[in-house]
Design an enzyme around this catalytic site. Structure first.
Site, PDB file in Angstrom:
ATOM      1  N   TYR A 177       0.780  -1.091  -0.106  1.00 19.37           N
ATOM      2  CA  TYR A 177       0.114  -0.265   0.058  1.00 19.37           C
ATOM      3  C   TYR A 177       0.874   1.233   0.045  1.00 19.37           C
ATOM      4  O   TYR A 177       0.591   2.210  -0.800  1.00 19.37           O
ATOM      5  CB  TYR A 177      -1.026   0.066   1.218  1.00 19.37           C
ATOM      6  CG  TYR A 177      -1.868   1.324   1.372  1.00 19.37           C
ATOM      7  CD1 TYR A 177      -2.825   1.569   0.455  1.00 19.37           C
ATOM      8  CD2 TYR A 177      -1.665   2.220   2.266  1.00 19.37           C
ATOM      9  CE1 TYR A 177      -3.535   2.708   0.493  1.00 19.37           C
ATOM     10  CE2 TYR A 177      -2.479   3.385   2.335  1.00 19.37           C
ATOM     11  CZ  TYR A 177      -3.370   3.587   1.701  1.00 19.37           C
ATOM     12  OH  TYR A 177      -4.240   4.751   1.477  1.00 19.37           O
ATOM     13  N   LYS A 181       0.957   4.171  -2.713  1.00 21.10           N
ATOM     14  CA  LYS A 181       0.613   5.560  -2.591  1.00 21.10           C
ATOM     15  C   LYS A 181       1.743   6.394  -2.944  1.00 21.10           C
ATOM     16  O   LYS A 181       1.609   7.709  -3.186  1.00 21.10           O
ATOM     17  CB  LYS A 181       0.252   5.777  -0.957  1.00 21.10           C
ATOM     18  CG  LYS A 181      -1.364   5.203  -0.674  1.00 21.10           C
ATOM     19  CD  LYS A 181      -2.084   5.473  -1.945  1.00 21.10           C
ATOM     20  CE  LYS A 181      -3.436   5.660  -1.605  1.00 21.10           C
ATOM     21  NZ  LYS A 181      -4.403   5.665  -2.644  1.00 21.10           N
TER      22      LYS A 181
END
Ligand SMILES: NC(=O)c1ccc[n+]([C@@H]2O[C@H](COP(=O)([O-])OP(=O)(O)OC[C@H]3O[C@@H](n4cnc5c(N)ncnc54)[C@H](OP(=O)(O)O)[C@@H]3O)[C@@H](O)[C@H]2O)c1
Length: 292
Positions: A177, A181
């Site tokens: 993740y 990002k």
């Protein structure tokens, strides 16, 4: 397609829940034509009704459903948007989130990477002719692409170039993740470099912890972290996104990052121009291999 020329058009991905839902409601309440996207049938139906109720001042909603982990569905979404509008004033690439383990899609991509990075890249590329056409008739900086990134971008010191999608070896859900990002922020930088000469501005939001459905897609560690985090409400975060979509001061000097109605400095690895260009080229190659 019969659109009033002065009505502004926003695409909001991930409008079935959380930050995207509140942003779509706010823009529809300001008279915008909102084209929202959701994935889950029940959440999408409920959100569609809520956004429709929020429409005011001529505000209008179209709602599309798609799984943006799949590039076939992302491309089909862009094609459906082109039938609904010939203009896009603001594209808000918000859909995404964390997963609890590695899921490999039927297209062979890792879901965290494909939903958070590949989908915004492909959707933006497919909608670029509409963004450019709209920018040609508006003041410079009126047309914007907004990335919903995360403070998670701070964790990795750079992209894992040997295995961009984290398809191999042990899978760290939070690590995947954080990489995705960081990819959002590098995309923000490179996109802005490429489109600023055309009057289009790209900016990124880092929301901080927000009380949404986000953690329910994550593992136990993420769920425990989010339970105790000092979280904002999705409506508070939507306020910043709407400001980023509309205010004169957020329509200049793209490639910047915002948090709670203010600009925040970007750490060096999040504005590394060489890494941003390298990621752009690697993403184009990956999409070409997938047939896009
Ligand atoms: N909440 C936080 O603390 C936090 C912090 C930093 C950044 N963010 C970012 O904020 C953005 C919005 O998240 P949120 O907090 O509002 O969470 P949320 O309530 O779970 O909303 C996420 C939205 O994205 C959609 N979505 C997720 N994966 C998708 C996929 N593969 N295909 C299509 N749609 C997909 C969801 O659709 P369905 O619900 O219909 O499946 C939903 O509409 C995400 O990019 C997230 O990474 C959140």
């Amino acid at each position: 397609m019969n659109q009033p020329t002065d009505q502004r058009v926003a695409i909001v991905t991930g409008a079935s829940s959380g930050i995207g839902l509140e942003t779509a409601k706010a823009l529809a309440g300001m008279g915008w034509h909102v084209i929202g996207q959701g994935r889950d049938p029940e959440r999408s139906a409920k959100a569609e009704a809520e956004i429709r109720d929020a429409c005011a001042d001529g505000g209008k909603l179209d709602f599309l459903r798609a799984n943006l982990s799949l590039m076939a569905e992302t491309k089909a979404t862009a094609d459906r948007i082109k039938v609904l509008t010939d203009r896009v004033d603001v594209l808000i690439n918000n859909a995404g989130g964390v997963r609890d383990r590695r899921y490999v899609t039927t297209e062979g991509t890792e879901e965290t990477f494909s939903a958070n990075h590949l989908a915004p890249f492909l959707l933006t590329r497919e909608l670029m002719p509409l963004l450019e056409a709209t920018a040609a008739g508006r003041a410079p900086g009126s047309v914007r692409v907004l990335a919903v990134s995360s403070l998670a971008y701070l964790q990795p010191q750079g992209m894992n170039w040997d295995d961009l999608q984290n398809l191999h070896g042990e899978f760290q859900a939070a690590g995947a993740y954080c990489q995705a990002k960081l990819a959002n922020q590098l995309f923000n930088v490179e996109l802005n470099r490429r489109v600023s000469g055309k009057g289009i501005v790209s900016q990124a939001l880092v929301p901080g912890p927000v009380s949404t459905n986000f953690a329910n897609h994550g593992d136990e560690t993420m769920q425990s972290y989010m339970k105790v985090a000092q979280a904002l409400s999705p409506a508070e975060v939507a306020r910043t996104l709407v400001w980023m979509a509309t205010a004169p001061e957020t329509g200049v000097d793209g490639g910047r990052m915002f948090y709670e109605m203010a600009e925040v400095p970007v750490q060096p690895h999040g504005k590394d121009a060489a890494a941003a260009e390298r990621l752009w080229l690697a993403t184009e190659t990956l999409l070409a291999e997938l047939g896009y």
